[in-house]
Write a protein that holds these residues in place. Structure first.
Motif, PDB file in Angstrom:
ATOM      1  N   ALA A 337       0.965  -1.059  -0.101  1.00 29.14           N
ATOM      2  CA  ALA A 337      -0.019   0.029  -0.087  1.00 29.14           C
ATOM      3  C   ALA A 337       1.008   1.336   0.119  1.00 29.14           C
ATOM      4  O   ALA A 337       0.564   2.282  -0.617  1.00 29.14           O
ATOM      5  CB  ALA A 337      -0.874  -0.135   1.206  1.00 29.14           C
ATOM      6  N   ALA A 338       1.898   1.318   0.719  1.00 30.71           N
ATOM      7  CA  ALA A 338       2.893   2.167   0.730  1.00 30.71           C
ATOM      8  C   ALA A 338       3.519   2.667  -0.646  1.00 30.71           C
ATOM      9  O   ALA A 338       3.623   3.506  -1.087  1.00 30.71           O
ATOM     10  CB  ALA A 338       3.712   2.288   1.760  1.00 30.71           C
ATOM     11  N   ASP A 339       3.946   1.501  -1.091  1.00 31.73           N
ATOM     12  CA  ASP A 339       4.569   1.557  -2.267  1.00 31.73           C
ATOM     13  C   ASP A 339       3.658   2.302  -3.452  1.00 31.73           C
ATOM     14  O   ASP A 339       3.935   3.171  -4.383  1.00 31.73           O
ATOM     15  CB  ASP A 339       5.127   0.081  -2.854  1.00 31.73           C
ATOM     16  CG  ASP A 339       6.385  -0.417  -2.197  1.00 31.73           C
ATOM     17  OD1 ASP A 339       6.778   0.491  -1.657  1.00 31.73           O
ATOM     18  OD2 ASP A 339       6.511  -1.603  -2.030  1.00 31.73           O
ATOM     19  N   LEU A 340       2.454   1.656  -3.402  1.00 34.87           N
ATOM     20  CA  LEU A 340       1.378   1.990  -4.589  1.00 34.87           C
ATOM     21  C   LEU A 340       1.313   3.355  -4.218  1.00 34.87           C
ATOM     22  O   LEU A 340       0.919   4.255  -5.452  1.00 34.87           O
ATOM     23  CB  LEU A 340       0.169   1.183  -4.512  1.00 34.87           C
ATOM     24  CG  LEU A 340       0.608  -0.334  -4.936  1.00 34.87           C
ATOM     25  CD1 LEU A 340      -0.631  -1.377  -4.524  1.00 34.87           C
ATOM     26  CD2 LEU A 340       0.518  -0.497  -6.416  1.00 34.87           C
ATOM     27  N   SER A 341       1.135   3.828  -3.079  1.00 32.09           N
ATOM     28  CA  SER A 341       0.743   5.377  -2.760  1.00 32.09           C
ATOM     29  C   SER A 341       1.681   6.235  -3.575  1.00 32.09           C
ATOM     30  O   SER A 341       1.324   7.579  -3.679  1.00 32.09           O
ATOM     31  CB  SER A 341       0.533   5.605  -1.335  1.00 32.09           C
ATOM     32  OG  SER A 341      -0.409   4.716  -0.702  1.00 32.09           O
ATOM     33  N   ARG A 342       2.802   5.808  -3.739  1.00 32.37           N
ATOM     34  CA  ARG A 342       3.839   6.743  -4.393  1.00 32.37           C
ATOM     35  C   ARG A 342       3.867   6.650  -5.883  1.00 32.37           C
ATOM     36  O   ARG A 342       4.656   7.410  -6.320  1.00 32.37           O
ATOM     37  CB  ARG A 342       5.331   6.347  -3.807  1.00 32.37           C
ATOM     38  CG  ARG A 342       5.600   6.724  -2.511  1.00 32.37           C
ATOM     39  CD  ARG A 342       6.648   5.676  -1.766  1.00 32.37           C
ATOM     40  NE  ARG A 342       7.767   5.866  -2.892  1.00 32.37           N
ATOM     41  CZ  ARG A 342       8.931   4.605  -2.716  1.00 32.37           C
ATOM     42  NH1 ARG A 342       8.630   3.654  -2.106  1.00 32.37           N
ATOM     43  NH2 ARG A 342       9.963   4.761  -3.693  1.00 32.37           N
ATOM     44  N   ILE A 343       3.086   6.036  -6.394  1.00 32.72           N
ATOM     45  CA  ILE A 343       2.998   5.897  -7.824  1.00 32.72           C
ATOM     46  C   ILE A 343       1.706   6.574  -8.436  1.00 32.72           C
ATOM     47  O   ILE A 343       0.462   6.470  -8.042  1.00 32.72           O
ATOM     48  CB  ILE A 343       2.510   4.453  -8.221  1.00 32.72           C
ATOM     49  CG1 ILE A 343       3.882   3.435  -7.664  1.00 32.72           C
ATOM     50  CG2 ILE A 343       2.503   4.268  -9.795  1.00 32.72           C
ATOM     51  CD1 ILE A 343       3.607   2.281  -8.107  1.00 32.72           C
ATOM     52  N   ALA A 344       2.170   7.544  -9.328  1.00 32.33           N
ATOM     53  CA  ALA A 344       0.937   8.580  -9.924  1.00 32.33           C
ATOM     54  C   ALA A 344       0.438   7.912 -11.128  1.00 32.33           C
ATOM     55  O   ALA A 344       0.712   6.831 -11.305  1.00 32.33           O
ATOM     56  CB  ALA A 344       1.964   9.702 -10.442  1.00 32.33           C
ATOM     57  N   ASP A 345      -0.180   8.737 -11.888  1.00 34.22           N
ATOM     58  CA  ASP A 345      -1.017   7.984 -12.973  1.00 34.22           C
ATOM     59  C   ASP A 345      -0.122   7.724 -14.079  1.00 34.22           C
ATOM     60  O   ASP A 345      -0.070   8.607 -15.321  1.00 34.22           O
ATOM     61  CB  ASP A 345      -2.170   9.125 -13.393  1.00 34.22           C
ATOM     62  CG  ASP A 345      -3.129   8.351 -14.286  1.00 34.22           C
ATOM     63  OD1 ASP A 345      -2.713   7.315 -14.679  1.00 34.22           O
ATOM     64  OD2 ASP A 345      -4.616   9.005 -14.043  1.00 34.22           O
ATOM     65  N   LEU A 346       0.757   6.636 -14.264  1.00 36.87           N
ATOM     66  CA  LEU A 346       1.449   6.558 -15.343  1.00 36.87           C
ATOM     67  C   LEU A 346       0.967   6.329 -16.490  1.00 36.87           C
ATOM     68  O   LEU A 346       1.522   6.537 -17.617  1.00 36.87           O
ATOM     69  CB  LEU A 346       2.364   5.013 -15.021  1.00 36.87           C
ATOM     70  CG  LEU A 346       3.268   5.097 -13.515  1.00 36.87           C
ATOM     71  CD1 LEU A 346       4.410   4.042 -13.638  1.00 36.87           C
ATOM     72  CD2 LEU A 346       3.989   6.425 -13.520  1.00 36.87           C
ATOM     73  N   GLU A 347      -0.401   5.856 -16.458  1.00 40.19           N
ATOM     74  CA  GLU A 347      -1.088   5.442 -17.800  1.00 40.19           C
ATOM     75  C   GLU A 347      -1.168   6.770 -18.541  1.00 40.19           C
ATOM     76  O   GLU A 347      -0.823   6.998 -19.597  1.00 40.19           O
ATOM     77  CB  GLU A 347      -2.221   4.953 -17.564  1.00 40.19           C
ATOM     78  CG  GLU A 347      -2.538   3.153 -17.941  1.00 40.19           C
ATOM     79  CD  GLU A 347      -3.634   2.693 -17.525  1.00 40.19           C
ATOM     80  OE1 GLU A 347      -4.150   1.878 -18.273  1.00 40.19           O
ATOM     81  OE2 GLU A 347      -4.693   3.384 -17.036  1.00 40.19           O
ATOM     82  N   ARG A 348      -1.630   7.764 -18.154  1.00 39.10           N
ATOM     83  CA  ARG A 348      -1.972   9.066 -18.511  1.00 39.10           C
ATOM     84  C   ARG A 348      -0.621   9.897 -18.712  1.00 39.10           C
ATOM     85  O   ARG A 348      -0.744  10.646 -19.824  1.00 39.10           O
ATOM     86  CB  ARG A 348      -2.764   9.815 -17.483  1.00 39.10           C
ATOM     87  CG  ARG A 348      -4.463   9.291 -17.813  1.00 39.10           C
ATOM     88  CD  ARG A 348      -5.664  10.108 -17.439  1.00 39.10           C
ATOM     89  NE  ARG A 348      -6.829   9.661 -17.864  1.00 39.10           N
ATOM     90  CZ  ARG A 348      -7.921   9.648 -17.321  1.00 39.10           C
ATOM     91  NH1 ARG A 348      -7.846  10.172 -16.161  1.00 39.10           N
ATOM     92  NH2 ARG A 348      -9.251   9.007 -17.898  1.00 39.10           N
TER      93      ARG A 348
END
Ligand code: ADP
Length: 867
Positions: A337-348
């Motif tokens: 959850a902590a890792d994922l929270s650091r990930i922005a909208d890479l698709e867009r």
């Protein structure tokens, strides 16, 4: 006519159906009819501009910096907008600035982040129908997703409802409108296209050349002509609207609707998958309950999965393994959850990378996201090392391919804290380009030189308040105040006289000025160029970024679902191809949330095509019938999405379709009467269900008079039970307790009721489902609970007593002969009155209306008695 007017008219000619926003300096202007329209829609001032001899044209404009908010208003009102930019920088020479349209913005081709919902895709769809087959393609240009399918024409409507596109392209020659079956509640624009846009040969060529391939076989649609035509129309449209570069769509994926459970719009609405209640609030939807994703792509994927439940046991087991991995490992769950929270909208970000509209901060976010994903991959593969975890960890880790080249390049090229706007020299990292660094040193050295010069000149002239300044018109100058003019050295050349002083230049100053300006100009040029090249180079990895984004989305959904499962006590369902649905201690996941811990009464269900195929569930209003039958449908659906389910145990034999219908609900949007809607929907189920379907019917037959309704309800159950094409599983909730008799004649029917206890004239709802039928409706009890005035309730008891007395015996007798044999006693004056009381929608009555109603009832009762 001025040259600008001529230029405008020429460009406008190519975009007759769009509002043309024409860039003039700091404004986007509209002219002529567009100006009238824009002034009205945007509530901006309508002015006029002289554009030739005796030529004044209407004009309305918006400031360039505020474009996005005005755009959103125009797009929301269904307009297309063509953006016409200045392509060359204005120079002092009299030549007119070149201008052209760079994009046509339509609802389906938005990329402006301010106009997009982060958690939902914005799809452009294209549809072509030929006799009983349809081709459907859809794309989201912000994420690069591009999918195509060919399907039976009658499955087009539900599929379009699922995709819920912002805009649908259709051939303008098409007479049958493919959007006919769609509910008008959905907000989409239909854009008819020239027939050539859907031409098979042109479409095929466009696809082959877009992907640089020789056959569509690798995309799996070589032999699906309608699919190819639809996909071609999308490319063609994007080519015409999205003019800067190649249409931003990734690899084409061909899918079949046969791989997914079909969910029609009514079912989606009744089960409140995406929106709850009639007012469309999404706060209490199933999606909102299950969504604990941390990234926008995870949120969008979960939404997609909910709309496309799977039919394949192996695929579901693999999803369930993913959820299980995080479910069983609290540490992994939290770390992920902590890792994922650091990930922005890479698709867009990936999408904007292709179009070259990506900001430096977004590039840094891309880098951070890739790094966070790599850390997560590491954790996952470690967790996979323990035999207890099984292979799920390693499999998930494999979805998160590291992209070291991309991160290294961004790291090298972009300043860690980018400052200012592009061209000011604060974006590219020092060390990346020696030339840029040299120019920046030159610029800042020159600035220091000017400060030195200022000090030097003060001393030379002996003027303490002499200062060097800069303005756009004169460049650098030396300013001396009036009182010191006598001391000005002879080599100073006067440039400007002010009220309280004079401005001068000296050759030395002008020399350095030239250097500074040249350096600044060169910095601007070079930085812009370096940045563009960087984006182009990164854009080569767009497919890899998108793959990674999709991997992250999956891991995010698994982690999110596991979190919901742990928090709410869900279990892993056992999914198989049997014909059984068996749930122990099942709960409704959304209602449960609203009731708080321990408030929800769990219930069991057992359905099997071999014996207990149909459950007739009786019980008073408000007992919990609707909740229970929906809960069974939702648990089945959740299992087929790959989620854990709110139950103690669940065995789910996969359903090919779930149908859910509610009687007595006006479809205000289509203007159809309650009963008509109910019957149309019921007919659709009887025509489409298969033995593998799960049908959930709530109070069907309620929209008409008691005996009509009862007869229809009975006939529907008999048909569902007896027709070999159907013989599906069905939960039928009804307050017609007479329907319980069906269990005696139809072997697959089981009676259940929602238990209530009677305490004097009160009922207490236990919300417990028990075998057997209810023998009465408790309607008056419920009316009392709902707060109907005591006088009305008492009168209702009287009327009910009367009704049950004389006709009680005969009714019982009649019931044993089946409902069709029952007759209303002729000329019973109380029956209409009772019907009317029962028809009162108490919860929607204002106090004033209630008093009026009561008065009216009393009048009628008096009148009735006197008859
Ligand atoms: P019906 O369809 O019989 O009229 P509903 O299903 O609409 O009744 O349920 C009425 C209310 O009862 C729901 O809004 C919910 O708050 C409550 N309820 C339903 N089922 C349960 C349950 N199993 N446990 C606790 N409360 C429930």
């Amino acid at each position: 006519m001025t040259p600008i007017r001529r230029q405008y008219l020429k460009i406008k000619h190519s975009y007759p159906d769009a509002i043309l926003l024409f860039r003039l300096g700091d404004f986007y202007e509209t002219f002529d009819d567009d100006a009238h329209l824009a002034a009205r829609e945007l509530e901006i001032a309508l002015t006029s501009r002289s554009m030739g001899k005796n030529l004044k044209v209407p004009m309305a404009g918006v400031p360039a910096h505020a474009l996005e908010s005005y755009l959103s208003r125009l797009i929301k009102k269904g307009h297309k907008v063509a953006i016409c930019e200045q392509l060359t920088t204005p120079t002092s020479s009299r030549a007119i600035v070149e201008r052209d349209v760079v994009r046509v913005i339509t609802p389906g081709t938005l990329v402006e982040s301010g106009l997009l919902d982060v958690k939902a895709n914005n799809y452009l769809a294209a549809v072509v129908v030929e006799s009983d087959l349809a081709g459907l393609a859809y794309a989201d240009i912000t994420t690069g997703e591009f999918a195509v399918t060919q399907l039976p024409a009658d499955r087009l409507a539900p599929e379009l409802e699922r995709i819920s596109p912002a805009e649908i392209l259709t051939p303008e020659t098409d007479e049958s409108s493919p959007t006919d079956g769609l509910s008008q509640q959905d907000n989409y624009a239909v854009s008819p296209q020239p027939g050539l846009s859907f031409d098979l040969a042109l479409a095929r060529d466009a696809l082959l050349s877009h992907y640089g391939i020789l056959s569509l076989e690798s995309f799996g649609c070589e032999n699906l002509p309608l699919a190819i035509r639809a996909a071609g129309a999308i490319l063609d449209y994007l080519g015409r609207t999205y003019k800067s570069g190649k249409p931003p769509v990734g690899p084409l994926s061909t899918y079949s609707t046969n791989d997914y459970m079909t969910l029609d719009a009514h079912t989606v609405r009744n089960l409140e998958l995406f929106q709850a209640g009639r007012w469309g609030s999404s706060a209490l939807s199933l999606l909102a309950t299950l969504d604990r994703t941390r990234t926008p792509m995870g949120a969008r994927l979960l939404r997609r999965w909910l709309g496309q439940p799977l039919l394949d046991v192996a695929a579901l087991e693999s999803r369930l393994d993913g959820v299980q991995l995080f479910h069983d490992d609290a540490f992994l769950r939290q770390a992920a959850a902590a890792d994922l929270s650091r990930i922005a909208d890479l698709e867009r970000i990936g999408g904007r990378l292709e179009s070259g509209n990506v900001t430096p901060r977004e590039l840094l976010a891309l880098k951070d996201g890739i790094n966070a994903a790599a850390e997560l991959a590491g954790r996952l593969s470690e967790s996979g090392n323990s035999p207890a975890d099984g292979p799920a960890g390693l499999q998930l880790a494999r979805l998160l391919t590291p992209l070291p080249d991309v991160t290294a390049l961004i790291d090298e090229a972009v300043a860690p804290e980018p400052s200012g706007s592009l061209g000011e020299g604060g974006i590219i990292r020092p060390g990346f380009s020696p030339e840029l660094d040299r120019l920046k040193t030159l610029a800042s050295d020159s600035r220091r030189f000017i400060a030195d010069l200022e000090r030097q000149e003060r001393e030379r002239a002996g003027i303490r308040n002499l200062k060097i300044g800069y303005n756009q018109v004169f460049g650098y100058y030396i300013e001396v105040s009036k009182s010191n003019l006598a001391q000005v050295p002879p080599d100073y050349v006067r440039r400007q006289t002010l009220a309280n002083g004079e401005r001068y230049v000296i050759p030395q100053l002008k020399e350095y000025e030239a250097q500074v300006l040249a350096a600044r100009e060169q910095i601007e040029e070079l930085e812009v160029d370096l940045y563009r090249r960087l984006c182009r180079q990164l854009a080569e990895s767009v497919d890899a970024v998108n793959r990674l984004a999709h991997g992250i989305a999956q891991v995010d959904v698994f982690a999110g679902l596991s979190e919901v499962a742990v928090r709410n006590g869900y279990v892993r369902p056992q999914v198989n191809n049997s014909s059984v649905i068996a749930i122990k201690d099942g709960r409704h996941p959304v209602v449960e949330q609203t009731l708080g811990a321990g408030g929800y009464v769990p219930n069991d269900v057992y359905l099997s095509n071999d014996d207990a195929r149909i459950i007739v569930l009786t019980g008073p209003n408000m007992a919990g019938k609707s909740t229970f039958i929906r809960q069974v449908a939702i648990i089945t659906l959740m299992a087929q999405v790959g989620s854990f389910v709110p139950a103690a145990e669940a065995v789910i034999g996969l359903a090919d379709r779930i149908f859910s219908r509610v009687g007595l609900q006006d479809d205000l949007t289509t203007g159809q009467s309650t009963f008509m809607v109910e019957m149309v929907e019921t007919a659709a189920i009887l025509n489409q269900a298969t033995p593998r379907s799960l049908v959930v019917l709530d109070e069907i037959g309620r929209g008409t008079s008691t005996y009509d309704g009862l007869s229809i309800a009975r006939a529907v159950i008999e048909h569902l039970h007896n027709d070999p094409r159907l013989s599906c599983k069905c939960l039928f909730a009804t307050h017609y307790h007479e329907l319980t008799e069906l269990a005696q004649t139809l072997p697959g029917v089981r009676n259940f009721n929602v238990a209530v206890v009677e305490e004097g004239s009160d009922v207490v709802f236990l919300h417990r489902i028990a075998p057997g039928g209810a023998d009465r409706s408790y309607g008056v009890h419920v009316a009392r609970l709902a707060g109907l005035p005591p006088g009305v309730v008492n009168r209702a008891w009287e009327v009910l007593g009367d009704l049950e007395k004389p006709s009680g015996k005969s009714a019982k007798k009649a019931r044993s002969r089946g409902p069709a044999a029952m007759q209303l006693p002729l000329l019973d004056a109380s029956q209409p009155l009772l019907d009317e009381i029962l028809k009162v929608d108490v919860s929607n009555l204002t106090p004033l209306e209630a008093i009026n109603k009561l008065y009216e009832l009393q009048e009628k009762a008096r009148g009735g008695n006197s008859v």
